[in-house]
Scaffold this motif. Structure first.
Motif, PDB file in Angstrom:
ATOM      1  N   GLU A  75       0.708  -1.004   0.011  1.00  0.00           N
ATOM      2  CA  GLU A  75      -0.189  -0.055  -0.506  1.00  0.00           C
ATOM      3  C   GLU A  75       0.989   1.189   0.276  1.00  0.00           C
ATOM      4  O   GLU A  75       0.195   2.598  -0.238  1.00  0.00           O
ATOM      5  N   GLY A  76       2.837   1.329   0.381  1.00  0.00           N
ATOM      6  CA  GLY A  76       2.702   1.939  -0.020  1.00  0.00           C
ATOM      7  C   GLY A  76       3.021   2.577   1.520  1.00  0.00           C
ATOM      8  O   GLY A  76       2.066   2.546   2.410  1.00  0.00           O
ATOM      9  N   ILE A  77       4.301   3.464   1.811  1.00  0.00           N
ATOM     10  CA  ILE A  77       4.237   4.893   3.327  1.00  0.00           C
ATOM     11  C   ILE A  77       4.351   5.622   2.631  1.00  0.00           C
ATOM     12  O   ILE A  77       5.304   5.941   1.966  1.00  0.00           O
ATOM     13  N   LYS A  78       4.114   6.507   3.655  1.00  0.00           N
ATOM     14  CA  LYS A  78       4.048   8.076   2.660  1.00  0.00           C
ATOM     15  C   LYS A  78       5.504   8.522   3.575  1.00  0.00           C
ATOM     16  O   LYS A  78       5.592   8.504   4.624  1.00  0.00           O
ATOM     17  N   GLY A  79       5.739   9.365   2.617  1.00  0.00           N
ATOM     18  CA  GLY A  79       7.148  10.154   2.291  1.00  0.00           C
ATOM     19  C   GLY A  79       8.317   8.753   2.535  1.00  0.00           C
ATOM     20  O   GLY A  79       9.080   9.759   2.579  1.00  0.00           O
ATOM     21  N   GLN A  80       7.691   7.754   2.016  1.00  0.00           N
ATOM     22  CA  GLN A  80       9.404   6.483   2.335  1.00  0.00           C
ATOM     23  C   GLN A  80       8.976   5.984   0.170  1.00  0.00           C
ATOM     24  O   GLN A  80       9.958   5.746   0.101  1.00  0.00           O
ATOM     25  N   GLY A  81       7.688   5.635   0.368  1.00  0.00           N
ATOM     26  CA  GLY A  81       7.517   5.119  -1.276  1.00  0.00           C
ATOM     27  C   GLY A  81       6.451   4.792  -1.586  1.00  0.00           C
ATOM     28  O   GLY A  81       5.133   5.008  -0.702  1.00  0.00           O
ATOM     29  N   PRO A  82       5.949   4.741  -3.197  1.00  0.00           N
ATOM     30  CA  PRO A  82       4.604   5.387  -3.000  1.00  0.00           C
ATOM     31  C   PRO A  82       3.841   2.918  -3.115  1.00  0.00           C
ATOM     32  O   PRO A  82       5.023   2.063  -3.177  1.00  0.00           O
ATOM     33  N   GLN A 134      15.563   9.661  -1.206  1.00  0.00           N
ATOM     34  CA  GLN A 134      14.669   9.430  -1.619  1.00  0.00           C
ATOM     35  C   GLN A 134      15.191  10.400  -2.515  1.00  0.00           C
ATOM     36  O   GLN A 134      16.287  11.859  -2.301  1.00  0.00           O
ATOM     37  N   GLY A 135      15.113  10.605  -3.477  1.00  0.00           N
ATOM     38  CA  GLY A 135      15.386  11.523  -4.803  1.00  0.00           C
ATOM     39  C   GLY A 135      14.282  11.977  -5.568  1.00  0.00           C
ATOM     40  O   GLY A 135      13.681  10.779  -6.262  1.00  0.00           O
TER      41      GLY A 135
END
Length: 297
Positions: free
Chosen positions: A104-111, A135-136
């Motif tokens: 489901e993804g984690i906000k600020g880390q991965g979609p 992250q970039g």
């Protein structure tokens, strides 16, 4: 006259009109009943026929869809349950901290990876862009962390949970007679970002369209299906599988061809060559002239 009728009734006779009326009613009932049976049978036949036509139409549509869907370059990975389980273990070790336990993804880390598909996983992991170190705005190509088998296992696991475009299989490069069409399609759809020679170019907001010098047939096809980062998705309705194969043939032929005149200077064209001539060539001549003049004094 009424007295005569009353006399007949007293003697046990019924008026003729009564018998006639009853017979007419009975005959009318029989005549009314007799045509109803064929009508019921005819209605049943019509309903059965309509149902058969509907089922035939649905079967034809399903067969046509399966035939057209089978022509796409993307198809099932065909991985076993053991491979999917191995992919699940790889995901839990390398991907779960950014993309979550259920994709489901984690906000600020991965979609989220729901709907991303095996093709997107294959592109990102086989090019070393994932797992990402940070992250970039842009993830550069790096040596892949997983081998081909592990990459397909991880992709199969994510596909089994979230669905999406499948890994392309089969012959993914067009024949030599498709190079003209592939070149035209590349210049229309790809050159504005990747450059006319596929060497890549910078984009806005710190993003970069990468060069294609190291990309394989499968990676190029998977990128067109999934649209990584800033790249748009080129579905089979936008660019057909045959056109995708033609583009790949053009890119790989362009990479393999040599420059007969020496260094191609990026194959950008006469502008770059003229700059090198004026800056390098004329500058070298001026230095030689000044050196000769200083020596003869």
């Amino acid at each position: 006259m009424n007295d005569d009728i009353d006399d007949e009734l007293e003697l046990g006779f019924e008026p003729a009109v009564s018998a006639t009326g009853a017979g007419a009613r009975d005959a009318g009932k029989e005549s009314a009943r007799s045509p109803k049976r064929p009508r019921r049978r005819g209605g049943l036949r019509r309903r059965v026929g309509a149902t058969a036509i509907l089922l035939t139409a649905l079967a034809s549509m399903g067969g046509a869809y399966a035939a057209f869907a089978g022509t796409s370059g993307a198809s099932s990975t065909g991985m076993s349950k053991q491979d999917i389980e191995a992919g699940r273990q790889l995901y839990q070790v390398s991907c779960i901290t950014c993309h979550g336990a259920n994709l489901e993804g984690i906000k600020g880390q991965g979609p989220t990876l729901i709907g991303a598909g095996a093709a997107a996983v294959y592109f990102q992991v086989s090019t070393g862009r994932m797992p990402a170190a940070g992250q970039g705005a842009y993830e550069a190509r790096k040596p892949a962390k997983f081998n081909e088998k592990q990459t397909e296992q991880l992709a199969a696991y994510i596909q089994s949970i979230g669905g999406g475009p499948m890994i392309p299989t089969g012959v993914l490069r067009g024949k030599a007679d498709t190079l003209g069409d592939g070149g035209s399609l590349f210049r229309i759809n790809c050159a504005s970002c990747h450059g006319t020679t596929g060497r890549g170019a910078p984009l806005s907001a710190g993003k970069i369209a990468p060069g294609l010098s190291d990309a394989t047939d499968k990676q190029i096809y998977a990128a067109m299906l999934t649209g990584p980062e800033s790249m748009p998705v080129f579905s089979d309705n936008t660019i057909t599988p045959e056109q995708k194969r033609a583009i790949i043939a053009y890119i790989q032929t362009l990479k393999a061809s040599k420059d007969p005149g020496g260094h191609g200077i990026g194959r950008i064209g006469p502008v770059s060559e003229a700059i090198v001539i004026w800056v390098g060539g004329v500058g070298a001549l001026m230095i030689m002239i000044l050196w000769i003049g200083a020596k003869n004094r």
